[in-house]
Motif scaffolding. Structure first.
Motif, PDB file in Angstrom:
ATOM      1  N   ARG A   1      40.896  34.643  23.669  1.00 39.87           N
ATOM      2  CA  ARG A   1      41.662  34.062  25.014  1.00 39.87           C
ATOM      3  C   ARG A   1      42.080  35.420  25.735  1.00 39.87           C
ATOM      4  O   ARG A   1      41.777  35.277  27.168  1.00 39.87           O
ATOM      5  N   PRO A   2      42.238  36.564  25.115  1.00 40.87           N
ATOM      6  CA  PRO A   2      42.556  37.627  26.340  1.00 40.87           C
ATOM      7  C   PRO A   2      41.183  37.989  27.169  1.00 40.87           C
ATOM      8  O   PRO A   2      41.450  38.436  28.221  1.00 40.87           O
ATOM      9  N   PHE A   3      40.093  37.741  26.524  1.00 41.21           N
ATOM     10  CA  PHE A   3      38.833  38.423  27.351  1.00 41.21           C
ATOM     11  C   PHE A   3      38.633  37.191  28.323  1.00 41.21           C
ATOM     12  O   PHE A   3      38.298  37.521  29.433  1.00 41.21           O
ATOM     13  N   ILE A   4      38.703  35.867  28.164  1.00 44.36           N
ATOM     14  CA  ILE A   4      38.488  34.900  29.222  1.00 44.36           C
ATOM     15  C   ILE A   4      39.721  34.784  30.216  1.00 44.36           C
ATOM     16  O   ILE A   4      39.260  34.840  31.422  1.00 44.36           O
ATOM     17  N   TYR A   5      40.839  34.952  29.774  1.00 45.02           N
ATOM     18  CA  TYR A   5      42.053  34.981  30.869  1.00 45.02           C
ATOM     19  C   TYR A   5      41.853  36.314  31.614  1.00 45.02           C
ATOM     20  O   TYR A   5      41.976  35.948  33.007  1.00 45.02           O
ATOM     21  N   GLY A   6      41.531  37.264  31.012  1.00 46.42           N
ATOM     22  CA  GLY A   6      41.159  38.699  31.891  1.00 46.42           C
ATOM     23  C   GLY A   6      40.172  38.410  32.617  1.00 46.42           C
ATOM     24  O   GLY A   6      40.349  39.051  33.929  1.00 46.42           O
ATOM     25  N   GLY A   7      38.831  37.988  32.374  1.00 43.82           N
ATOM     26  CA  GLY A   7      37.862  37.644  33.123  1.00 43.82           C
ATOM     27  C   GLY A   7      38.294  36.674  34.718  1.00 43.82           C
ATOM     28  O   GLY A   7      37.878  36.971  35.635  1.00 43.82           O
ATOM     29  N   VAL A   8      38.690  35.597  34.200  1.00 45.93           N
ATOM     30  CA  VAL A   8      39.308  34.496  35.395  1.00 45.93           C
ATOM     31  C   VAL A   8      40.364  35.377  36.343  1.00 45.93           C
ATOM     32  O   VAL A   8      40.117  35.375  37.334  1.00 45.93           O
ATOM     33  N   SER A   9      41.327  35.793  35.714  1.00 47.59           N
ATOM     34  CA  SER A   9      42.586  36.535  36.492  1.00 47.59           C
ATOM     35  C   SER A   9      41.703  37.617  37.365  1.00 47.59           C
ATOM     36  O   SER A   9      42.068  37.659  38.419  1.00 47.59           O
ATOM     37  N   ALA A  10      40.917  38.323  36.790  1.00 48.73           N
ATOM     38  CA  ALA A  10      40.292  39.685  37.524  1.00 48.73           C
ATOM     39  C   ALA A  10      39.370  39.092  38.746  1.00 48.73           C
ATOM     40  O   ALA A  10      39.604  39.648  39.760  1.00 48.73           O
ATOM     41  N   CYS A  11      38.597  37.999  38.404  1.00 47.14           N
ATOM     42  CA  CYS A  11      37.946  37.426  39.615  1.00 47.14           C
ATOM     43  C   CYS A  11      38.648  36.802  40.886  1.00 47.14           C
ATOM     44  O   CYS A  11      38.430  36.943  41.854  1.00 47.14           O
ATOM     45  N   VAL A  12      39.750  36.161  40.493  1.00 44.14           N
ATOM     46  CA  VAL A  12      40.476  35.564  41.159  1.00 44.14           C
ATOM     47  C   VAL A  12      41.306  36.619  42.240  1.00 44.14           C
ATOM     48  O   VAL A  12      41.319  36.740  43.530  1.00 44.14           O
ATOM     49  N   ALA A  13      41.856  37.804  41.688  1.00 40.48           N
ATOM     50  CA  ALA A  13      42.318  38.854  42.327  1.00 40.48           C
ATOM     51  C   ALA A  13      41.276  39.626  43.016  1.00 40.48           C
ATOM     52  O   ALA A  13      41.615  40.140  44.129  1.00 40.48           O
ATOM     53  N   GLU A  14      40.007  39.886  42.721  1.00 34.42           N
ATOM     54  CA  GLU A  14      39.077  40.545  43.416  1.00 34.42           C
ATOM     55  C   GLU A  14      38.777  39.829  44.661  1.00 34.42           C
ATOM     56  O   GLU A  14      38.790  40.315  45.697  1.00 34.42           O
ATOM     57  N   PHE A  15      38.685  38.300  44.662  1.00 36.07           N
ATOM     58  CA  PHE A  15      38.315  37.706  45.646  1.00 36.07           C
ATOM     59  C   PHE A  15      39.440  37.736  46.675  1.00 36.07           C
ATOM     60  O   PHE A  15      39.185  37.862  47.960  1.00 36.07           O
ATOM     61  N   GLY A  16      40.639  37.704  46.407  1.00 33.77           N
ATOM     62  CA  GLY A  16      41.810  37.745  47.262  1.00 33.77           C
ATOM     63  C   GLY A  16      41.911  39.147  48.012  1.00 33.77           C
ATOM     64  O   GLY A  16      42.713  39.217  49.171  1.00 33.77           O
ATOM     65  N   THR A  17      41.633  40.148  47.394  1.00 34.79           N
ATOM     66  CA  THR A  17      41.779  41.425  47.910  1.00 34.79           C
ATOM     67  C   THR A  17      40.500  42.216  48.497  1.00 34.79           C
ATOM     68  O   THR A  17      40.724  43.265  48.811  1.00 34.79           O
ATOM     69  N   PHE A  18      39.302  41.634  48.557  1.00 32.52           N
ATOM     70  CA  PHE A  18      38.150  42.171  48.814  1.00 32.52           C
ATOM     71  C   PHE A  18      37.971  42.836  50.148  1.00 32.52           C
ATOM     72  O   PHE A  18      37.429  44.036  50.291  1.00 32.52           O
ATOM     73  N   PRO A  19      38.464  42.181  51.165  1.00 30.86           N
ATOM     74  CA  PRO A  19      38.543  42.946  52.622  1.00 30.86           C
ATOM     75  C   PRO A  19      39.201  44.521  52.520  1.00 30.86           C
ATOM     76  O   PRO A  19      38.596  45.175  53.211  1.00 30.86           O
ATOM     77  N   ILE A  20      40.242  44.391  51.966  1.00 25.91           N
ATOM     78  CA  ILE A  20      40.943  45.878  51.683  1.00 25.91           C
ATOM     79  C   ILE A  20      40.088  46.934  51.115  1.00 25.91           C
ATOM     80  O   ILE A  20      39.938  47.833  51.502  1.00 25.91           O
ATOM     81  N   ASP A  21      39.263  46.418  50.048  1.00 24.76           N
ATOM     82  CA  ASP A  21      38.556  47.366  49.421  1.00 24.76           C
ATOM     83  C   ASP A  21      37.407  47.876  50.125  1.00 24.76           C
ATOM     84  O   ASP A  21      36.919  48.692  50.116  1.00 24.76           O
ATOM     85  N   THR A  22      36.818  46.842  51.036  1.00 24.30           N
ATOM     86  CA  THR A  22      35.644  47.139  51.942  1.00 24.30           C
ATOM     87  C   THR A  22      35.934  48.354  52.838  1.00 24.30           C
ATOM     88  O   THR A  22      35.418  49.464  53.086  1.00 24.30           O
ATOM     89  N   THR A  23      37.367  48.089  53.532  1.00 25.38           N
ATOM     90  CA  THR A  23      37.982  49.163  54.184  1.00 25.38           C
ATOM     91  C   THR A  23      38.198  50.504  53.517  1.00 25.38           C
ATOM     92  O   THR A  23      37.894  51.569  54.246  1.00 25.38           O
ATOM     93  N   LYS A  24      38.560  50.636  52.193  1.00 19.99           N
ATOM     94  CA  LYS A  24      38.652  51.643  51.377  1.00 19.99           C
ATOM     95  C   LYS A  24      37.364  52.452  51.171  1.00 19.99           C
ATOM     96  O   LYS A  24      37.261  53.502  51.628  1.00 19.99           O
TER      97      LYS A  24
END
Length: 302
Positions: free
Chosen positions: A7-30
Motif C-alpha cells: 500500500r505505501p507504493f500504491i498510495y504514494g504513486g496515486v497521491s504524487a500523480c494527483v499533486a503533480e497535475f494540480g501544481t504543474f503550471p507552477i513547475d513550468t514557470t520554474k
C-alpha cells in the motif's frame, strides 16, 4: 501497514500523480525561469524573457496558449507514477523495517530512509524527467510526438546517455529534497500530536507539509537549477554527415554538474543558483499539501 505491504507504493504513486497535475503550471514557470540566462546547445545565452513567476505564467499563456503551461504533463505524470511510487514506497517500507515502535520517530533513521528512497527512485525515473524538462522549456522538437516517439527520438539522436542526462544532480537533488522534506513532515506531524497542538487530522497534515516544503525548497533549488540546465542541453551522437569536409557534431556547454554550477556562478552570480526559488517553494507547498493530505486519507481506507 507491515514491512511487506504494497500500500505505501500504491498510495504514494496515486497521491504524487494527483499533486503533480494540480501544481504543474507552477513547475513550468520554474523551469523557464531557471534556464534563462543559461546557455543553449550552440553556446548562446538564453534570452531573459520573464521577470518572475506571475509574469512568466501570463506571458506563456498569452504567447503560446494556456496549453503551453501543461506541456510535459504526460511524462511528468509518468514520472510520478514511477518516481513517486518507488520513493514513498521505499521510504515508508524501510522505516517500518528499521523502527520497532511505530510511534517513535528517529531523525537519523528517517533521513537515511528518505535519502535512499530519493536517490534510487529519481535515478530510475530520469528519462521521464529529461523529456518533461525539454517540453517545459518550450522546445518544439517533441510537441507533436507521442511519449514513445519522443523517448526513441532522444535515444537515436543522443544515445542512452541522453535519457540519463543530468542523472547525478537529479539523484543528488532528490536525495537532498526527500532527505529534508519527509523527515521534517514526519517529525512535525508527530510533534504536533505529542504536544496536543493538533490531532492526526487534515489540519496537522496541512501545516506539517507546508513547513517541510520550505525546508525542501531552500535545500534543493541550487541543485534543481543545475539539473534543469543539464537536462535542457543536448549532445548529439557523432554524425557521418560532413560540411566542407568537416564532421558535424555538437559539443556540450556544460561538461558536468560542477562545471554547470561554476559557470552559472561565474557568469550570472551566486544568486543565479536560486533562480525559480519562489515558484519552487510555491509549487512544493501545494504539492506537498495535496500529496500528504491525499496520502493520509488513502491510509485511512484500511
Amino acid at each position: 501497514m507491515g514491512p511487506s505491504d504494497w500500500r505505501p507504493f500504491i498510495y504514494g504513486g496515486v497521491s504524487a500523480c494527483v499533486a503533480e497535475f494540480g501544481t504543474f503550471p507552477i513547475d513550468t514557470t520554474k523551469t523557464r525561469l531557471q534556464i534563462q540566462g543559461g546557455r543553449c546547445d550552440a553556446g548562446q545565452v538564453i534570452t531573459r524573457k520573464y521577470n518572475g513567476m506571475l509574469h512568466a505564467m501570463l506571458k506563456i499563456s498569452h504567447e503560446e496558449g494556456i496549453r503551453a503551461l501543461y506541456f510535459g504533463i504526460k511524462p511528468a505524470v509518468l514520472r510520478q507514477a514511477t518516481y513517486g511510487t518507488i520513493k514513498f514506497g521505499i521510504y515508508y517500507s524501510l522505516k517500518q523495517m528499521l523502527v520497532q515502535n511505530q510511534g517513535e520517530e528517529h531523525l537519523g533513521i528517517n533521513i537515511f530512509c528518505a535519502v535512499t528512497a530519493g536517490v534510487v527512485s529519481s535515478a530510475m525515473a530520469n528519462p521521464t524527467d529529461v523529456l518533461k524538462v525539454r517540453l517545459q522549456s518550450g522546445r518544439k522538437d517533441f510537441k507533436e510526438k507521442s511519449l514513445l516517439q519522443a523517448f526513441v527520438s532522444i535515444y537515436r539522436q543522443e544515445g542512452i546517455q541522453g535519457l540519463w542526462r543530468g542523472v547525478l544532480p537529479t539523484a543528488q537533488r532528490a536525495g537532498v529534497i526527500v532527505g529534508v522534506e519527509l523527515p521534517i513532515y514526519d517529525m512535525c506531524k508527530h510533534y504536533f500530536i505529542k504536544m496536543n497542538i493538533l490531532p492526526d487530522s487534515a489540519s496537522n497534515h496541512f501545516l506539517s507539509s507546508f513547513i517541510s516544503s520550505l525546508g525542501g525548497a531552500v535545500a534543493s533549488t541550487p541543485l534543481d537549477v543545475v539539473r534543469t540546465r543539464l537536462m535542457n542541453q543536448r549532445k548529439l551522437k557523432p554524425s557521418p554527415a560532413h560540411i566542407n569536409g568537416t564532421a558535424v557534431c555538437t559539443s556540450r556547454v556544460y561538461t558536468s554538474a560542477l562545471d554547470c554550477m561554476v559557470q552559472t556562478v561565474k557568469f550570472e552570480g551566486p544568486l543565479a543558483l536560486y533562480k525559480g526559488f519562489i515558484p519552487t517553494w510555491l509549487r512544493l507547498g501545494p504539492w506537498n499539501i495535496i500529496f500528504f493530505v491525499t496520502f493520509e486519507q488513502l491510509k485511512k481506507l484500511y
